[in-house]
Design an enzyme around this catalytic site. Sequence first.
Site, PDB file in Angstrom:
ATOM      1  N   HIS A 172     -38.182 -34.165  44.603  1.00  0.00           N
ATOM      2  CA  HIS A 172     -39.440 -33.415  44.499  1.00  0.00           C
ATOM      3  C   HIS A 172     -39.262 -31.928  44.802  1.00  0.00           C
ATOM      4  CE1 HIS A 172     -40.477 -34.442  48.987  1.00  0.00           C
ATOM      5  NE2 HIS A 172     -39.985 -33.225  48.927  1.00  0.00           N
ATOM      6  N   ASP A 222     -47.287 -25.631  49.865  1.00  0.00           N
ATOM      7  CA  ASP A 222     -48.024 -26.848  50.192  1.00  0.00           C
ATOM      8  C   ASP A 222     -48.488 -26.884  51.653  1.00  0.00           C
ATOM      9  OD1 ASP A 222     -45.409 -27.079  51.111  1.00  0.00           O
ATOM     10  OD2 ASP A 222     -44.872 -28.621  49.671  1.00  0.00           O
ATOM     11  N   GLU A 278     -44.145 -35.437  43.744  1.00  0.00           N
ATOM     12  CA  GLU A 278     -43.357 -36.655  43.876  1.00  0.00           C
ATOM     13  C   GLU A 278     -43.053 -37.242  42.497  1.00  0.00           C
ATOM     14  OE1 GLU A 278     -42.133 -36.995  46.600  1.00  0.00           O
ATOM     15  OE2 GLU A 278     -43.495 -37.185  48.292  1.00  0.00           O
ATOM     16  N   ASP A 295     -35.975 -37.426  46.927  1.00  0.00           N
ATOM     17  CA  ASP A 295     -36.415 -38.071  45.684  1.00  0.00           C
ATOM     18  C   ASP A 295     -36.549 -37.060  44.540  1.00  0.00           C
ATOM     19  OD1 ASP A 295     -38.709 -36.672  46.334  1.00  0.00           O
ATOM     20  OD2 ASP A 295     -39.990 -38.432  46.602  1.00  0.00           O
TER      21      ASP A 295
END
Length: 252
Positions: free
Chosen positions: A127, A56, A132, A125
């Site tokens: 990810h 990313d 997400e 979270d």
Amino acid sequence: MSRTAALIIAKQVRSKPASVLGLATGSTPLGTYKELVRMHAKEGLDFSEVRTFNLDEYFRLNPSHPQSYHTFMFENLFNRMNLKPGNIAIPDGMAENVEGFCMDYELRIRLAGGLDLQLLGIGRDGHIGFNEPGSSLGSRTRLKTLAEETVRDNARFFGGKKEVPRLAITMGVGTIMEARKLVMLASGVGKADAVKRSIEGPITAQVTASALQLHPSVTVVVDEEAASTLRHRRYYAYVEKMAEEYEAEVGI
Ligand code: F6R
């Protein structure tokens, strides 16, 4: 954790010098990259034929920005190893035609023969990449909106929440799942809940790392803290011990 992960990557590259590696950024793989650099300098670990694709990059953050993932990768790994510059790929957060860029990134991975090994961290979270909660488990490389928690977590690198980009280009969960091997790293008590939910919870797009349960070849490398709430952690440690004994016995 870092040493174990580096050994897995080194084994991959030694057995296939032209390996295609998927790489992650963030604080978690820093020790692994340091160990790979040491192995390159001291043990001749050779990355000259290796190709890399990063997971990313922040959207509209100049590659020369100190917090871009370009800068991160060059400072912590690429400038210290013997990769060929033409063999390095990182999503281009400055791309004019984002959709076209993302499709092309997928194509380039495919033309390289697919990812042999994808290294992953995990967000609090749950990810992987910047997929997400709510990201389709079949998602491909695309522009993604960062969750509030991720923006807060990454504010430490930017000297404040306001400076953190709100969007990123990320490989999708589907892209990641096509890698032949996955290695996910997690350290510290702050990751314990995400690790537990991804390994022992239900498979759900609300915790994209839980998709790893469907992958045929995943190694999760965690420290004691990140493993602290796993219900079956004693069994996992036992499995690891048995695997080591078996490897020693059959010599693999
Ligand atoms: C980074 C990435 C993210 C991070 C995750 C954990 O390329 O894709 O999924 O792995 O946000 O970040 P750290 O390691 O900083 O806790």
